[in-house]
Design a protein around this motif. Structure first.
Motif, short mmCIF file in Angstrom:
data_model
loop_
_atom_site.label_atom_id
_atom_site.label_comp_id
_atom_site.label_asym_id
_atom_site.label_seq_id
_atom_site.Cartn_x
_atom_site.Cartn_y
_atom_site.Cartn_z
N GLY A 270 0.80 -1.22 0.00
CA GLY A 270 0.00 0.00 0.00
C GLY A 270 0.83 1.27 0.00
N GLN A 271 0.19 2.35 -0.37
CA GLN A 271 0.82 3.68 -0.33
C GLN A 271 0.65 4.22 1.09
OE1 GLN A 271 -1.22 6.77 -2.55
NE2 GLN A 271 0.70 7.73 -3.15
N LYS A 272 1.76 4.37 1.80
CA LYS A 272 1.70 4.73 3.21
C LYS A 272 2.28 6.13 3.45
CE LYS A 272 2.19 -0.07 4.77
NZ LYS A 272 2.94 -1.01 5.64
N TYR A 273 1.61 6.86 4.31
CA TYR A 273 2.16 8.16 4.71
C TYR A 273 1.55 8.58 6.05
CZ TYR A 273 -2.25 9.97 2.75
OH TYR A 273 -3.58 10.21 2.48
N ILE A 274 2.24 9.48 6.74
CA ILE A 274 1.77 10.02 8.01
C ILE A 274 0.88 11.22 7.71
CG2 ILE A 274 2.46 11.01 10.22
CD1 ILE A 274 3.28 8.11 9.87
N ALA A 275 -0.36 11.18 8.16
CA ALA A 275 -1.35 12.20 7.79
C ALA A 275 -1.14 13.49 8.58
CB ALA A 275 -2.76 11.66 8.03
N THR A 276 -0.89 14.57 7.87
CA THR A 276 -0.68 15.88 8.50
C THR A 276 -1.92 16.33 9.25
OG1 THR A 276 0.87 16.53 6.76
CG2 THR A 276 -0.11 18.31 8.05
N GLU A 277 -3.08 16.13 8.64
CA GLU A 277 -4.34 16.58 9.26
C GLU A 277 -4.54 15.94 10.63
OE1 GLU A 277 -9.16 16.64 8.30
OE2 GLU A 277 -7.75 15.78 6.86
N THR A 278 -4.24 14.65 10.73
CA THR A 278 -4.40 13.95 12.01
C THR A 278 -3.36 14.43 13.01
OG1 THR A 278 -5.15 12.01 10.78
CG2 THR A 278 -4.60 11.69 13.08
N ILE A 279 -2.12 14.59 12.55
CA ILE A 279 -1.05 15.03 13.44
C ILE A 279 -1.30 16.42 13.99
CG2 ILE A 279 1.29 15.97 13.26
CD1 ILE A 279 2.28 13.44 12.32
N GLN A 280 -1.88 17.29 13.17
CA GLN A 280 -2.10 18.68 13.59
C GLN A 280 -3.42 18.88 14.33
OE1 GLN A 280 0.43 21.81 11.39
NE2 GLN A 280 -1.25 21.31 10.00
N LYS A 281 -4.09 17.79 14.65
CA LYS A 281 -5.38 17.91 15.35
C LYS A 281 -5.24 18.72 16.63
CE LYS A 281 -8.95 15.07 17.55
NZ LYS A 281 -9.37 13.68 17.91
N ASN A 282 -4.17 18.47 17.39
CA ASN A 282 -3.91 19.22 18.63
C ASN A 282 -2.82 20.27 18.46
OD1 ASN A 282 -5.71 17.50 20.15
ND2 ASN A 282 -4.13 15.93 20.11
N GLY A 283 -2.48 20.58 17.22
CA GLY A 283 -1.37 21.47 16.96
C GLY A 283 -0.06 20.71 17.03
N LEU A 284 1.05 21.42 16.92
CA LEU A 284 2.37 20.80 16.93
C LEU A 284 3.15 21.24 18.16
CD1 LEU A 284 3.25 21.38 13.17
CD2 LEU A 284 2.59 19.21 14.22
N SER A 285 4.14 20.43 18.50
CA SER A 285 5.03 20.73 19.62
C SER A 285 6.40 21.05 19.05
CB SER A 285 5.10 19.53 20.57
OG SER A 285 6.04 19.75 21.60
N PHE A 286 7.06 22.08 19.59
CA PHE A 286 8.34 22.53 19.05
C PHE A 286 9.44 22.50 20.11
CE2 PHE A 286 4.99 24.34 16.51
CZ PHE A 286 5.44 24.17 15.21
N THR A 287 10.65 22.24 19.66
CA THR A 287 11.81 22.27 20.54
C THR A 287 12.16 23.72 20.86
OG1 THR A 287 13.34 22.37 18.67
CG2 THR A 287 12.70 20.17 19.45
N PRO A 288 13.07 23.95 21.81
CA PRO A 288 13.47 25.33 22.12
C PRO A 288 13.95 26.11 20.89
CG PRO A 288 14.23 23.88 23.85
CD PRO A 288 13.64 23.00 22.79
N ILE A 289 14.66 25.45 19.99
CA ILE A 289 15.11 26.13 18.77
C ILE A 289 13.92 26.51 17.91
CG2 ILE A 289 16.37 25.83 16.60
CD1 ILE A 289 18.19 26.33 18.93
N GLY A 290 12.93 25.60 17.82
CA GLY A 290 11.73 25.90 17.06
C GLY A 290 11.02 27.13 17.60
N LYS A 291 10.96 27.22 18.94
CA LYS A 291 10.32 28.38 19.56
C LYS A 291 11.15 29.64 19.32
CE LYS A 291 8.35 25.49 23.19
NZ LYS A 291 8.44 25.11 24.62
N GLU A 292 12.47 29.49 19.34
CA GLU A 292 13.36 30.64 19.15
C GLU A 292 13.18 31.28 17.78
OE1 GLU A 292 18.15 31.42 18.88
OE2 GLU A 292 17.44 29.87 20.27
N VAL A 293 12.89 30.45 16.76
CA VAL A 293 12.75 31.01 15.40
C VAL A 293 11.32 31.48 15.11
CG1 VAL A 293 14.63 29.59 14.55
CG2 VAL A 293 12.28 28.76 14.29
N GLY A 294 10.42 31.36 16.11
CA GLY A 294 9.09 31.97 15.94
C GLY A 294 7.88 31.09 16.15
N PHE A 295 8.07 29.76 16.31
CA PHE A 295 6.93 28.88 16.51
C PHE A 295 6.52 28.84 17.98
CE2 PHE A 295 8.95 27.20 12.66
CZ PHE A 295 7.85 27.08 11.82
#
Length: 448
Positions: free
Chosen positions: A126-151
């Motif tokens: 089968g064609q397999k992939y991780i669904a963005t819509e499902t992953i973003q249901k609760n939003g995303l979590s970012f590392t300190p660097i991710g937060k530093e650049v604006g997330f």
């Protein structure tokens, strides 16, 4: 050892089929093939046997392979043959269009290989992939660097450089790293985030693609560091932390927020263990850490996010072509990123040693064939680059000859080929040296 075996298998498949593309095209146009080698035989060969006019062999240096064609200055740098009168069976005696097809034969086979692998995989597992819509249901979590650049934790990515996000999360991560402007949804409002080259350098130089992760509800303990606060508090693997100092939490970023700036402090925890609440007391270390790793990776929660589309062969083929084309486009984008010095993306280029370390510790045929298809497109793109010594460099001079009617002299071609080989060998030495250094540092100087 399994990682080494995997990379050798993948490289062997790719190199043999790539060189077979040159070989079969040469035989079609009646060009004599003097050598066909898996890996490079600089100085000596591991195995060699002459069958007919061709010497077949395996070299000792696993950085590619080659076919040596009569009447052509290539990786072998054999210029003596070029001093003789051209013969009908030689590469140089053939029309420019035939020489161009021979040069592109390996690239064509690499693309066909990727399409074939994806077609078979899409129509079987089968064609397999991780669904963005499902992953973003609760939003995303970012590392300190991710937060530093604006997330911010809880952000949902809406668009990347003006384009709606793809529903394949792994592609979204790459899109973000290659983008300049993003639109995120934050607390019901849309915000713009501009990623500078310096921001990308910070991300690539630290967490890389792991700088943003799914915001998993009810995170669990994946591993516990010895002699840590978590260890002495009695935390166990698969415990789920549900409260800190009396405050109920659902997400890992809520946990990190509650223990921020509490270095050396004692905290109270409520964990869910086998569906039973357990109260624990723990002490943070001098860095404000408890000493455990959460289960936040996609691998650990794959079944929550993965989409599997079983396709018929007729459906799989066009999807395989589309997938291969998209991967080629991503290679172009990533190369453009590497060419920007401020992003420092060039530091992330890996040799086979570095690639092997990224492979799983167990043999998984589905992963291996998927990685082979991905790598095959990467190899096709790399060989398309107009660098002397690569197929793209030979093709460029041949196309120029077809347009102008003038052929580069064999003497000058020798100079160009030599310069190209020096460039390629220097780049290989740098990437191998970097990965060997990192391997030594990780092996002998980490956690000691």
């Amino acid at each position: 050892m399994i990682q080494v075996a995997q990379i050798i298998f993948i490289l062997s498949v790719l190199v043999i089929l790539h060189e077979f593309g040159h070989y079969i095209a040469a035989k079609i146009f009646k060009v004599r093939v003097e050598k066909f080698y898996l890996f490079m035989d600089a100085g000596f060969s591991i195995i060699k046997k002459k069958i007919g006019e061709t010497e077949w062999g395996i070299g000792w240096l696993p950085i590619g392979g080659y076919v040596k064609l009569s009447g052509m200055i290539d990786e072998s740098m054999d210029t003596e043959q070029m001093k003789q009168e051209p013969q009908p069976w030689e590469f140089r005696s053939k029309p420019a269009w035939q020489r161009l097809i021979i040069m592109l034969g390996g690239i064509i086979v690499n693309i066909i290989l990727a399409i074939t692998i994806y077609t078979i995989m899409f129509s079987t597992v089968g064609q397999k992939y991780i669904a963005t819509e499902t992953i973003q249901k609760n939003g995303l979590s970012f590392t300190p660097i991710g937060k530093e650049v604006g997330f911010q934790n809880g952000d949902k990515i809406i668009s990347v450089d003006g384009e709606p996000v793809q529903n394949k999360f792994n592609r979204l991560i790459i899109d973000v790293l290659l983008s300049d402007k993003l639109i995120v949804e934050r607390n019901g409002q849309q915000k713009e985030i501009a990623l500078t080259d310096e921001s990308k350098a910070k991300i690539l130089g630290t967490e890389g693609k792991n700088f943003m992760m799914p915001r998993i509800e009810g995170f669990k303990i994946d591993s516990i560091l010895p002699k840590s606060g978590a260890f002495y508090a009695g935390l166990k693997i698969n415990d789920q932390i549900t409260a800190v100092n009396g405050t109920t939490i659902k997400y890992y970023d809520e946990f990190t927020n509650l223990i921020a700036n509490k270095a050396n402090d004692s905290i109270s925890l409520v964990v869910l263990r086998n569906n039973t609440p357990v109260n624990l007391k723990a002490k943070l270390d001098k860095d404000g850490k408890l000493g455990f790793r959460p289960s936040l990776s996609l691998a650990n929660d794959k079944e929550k996010f993965e989409v599997v589309n079983k396709l018929s062969f007729a459906q799989a083929l066009p999807q395989a072509v589309k997938e291969s084309w998209q991967l080629l486009v991503y290679n172009v984008k990533q190369f453009k990123l590497i060419l920007k010095p401020k992003t420092q993306a060039y530091k992330q280029v890996k040799s086979p040693i570095g690639i092997a370390r990224m492979l799983p510790d167990e043999w998984n045929w589905e992963f291996i064939w998927s990685f082979t298809a991905l790598f095959s497109i990467g190899l096709a793109f790399m060989n398309l680059l107009p660098i002397p010594g690569l197929d793209g460099g030979h093709a460029l001079f041949t196309i120029a000859e077809m347009i102008t009617g003038k052929k580069l002299s064999e003497k000058n071609m020798g100079y160009v080929q030599t310069a190209g080989m020096i460039i390629l060998l220097t780049l290989m030495a740098l990437t191998f040296g970097k990965d060997i250094y990192q391997l030594v540092m990780d092996k002998f100087f980490t956690n000691h």
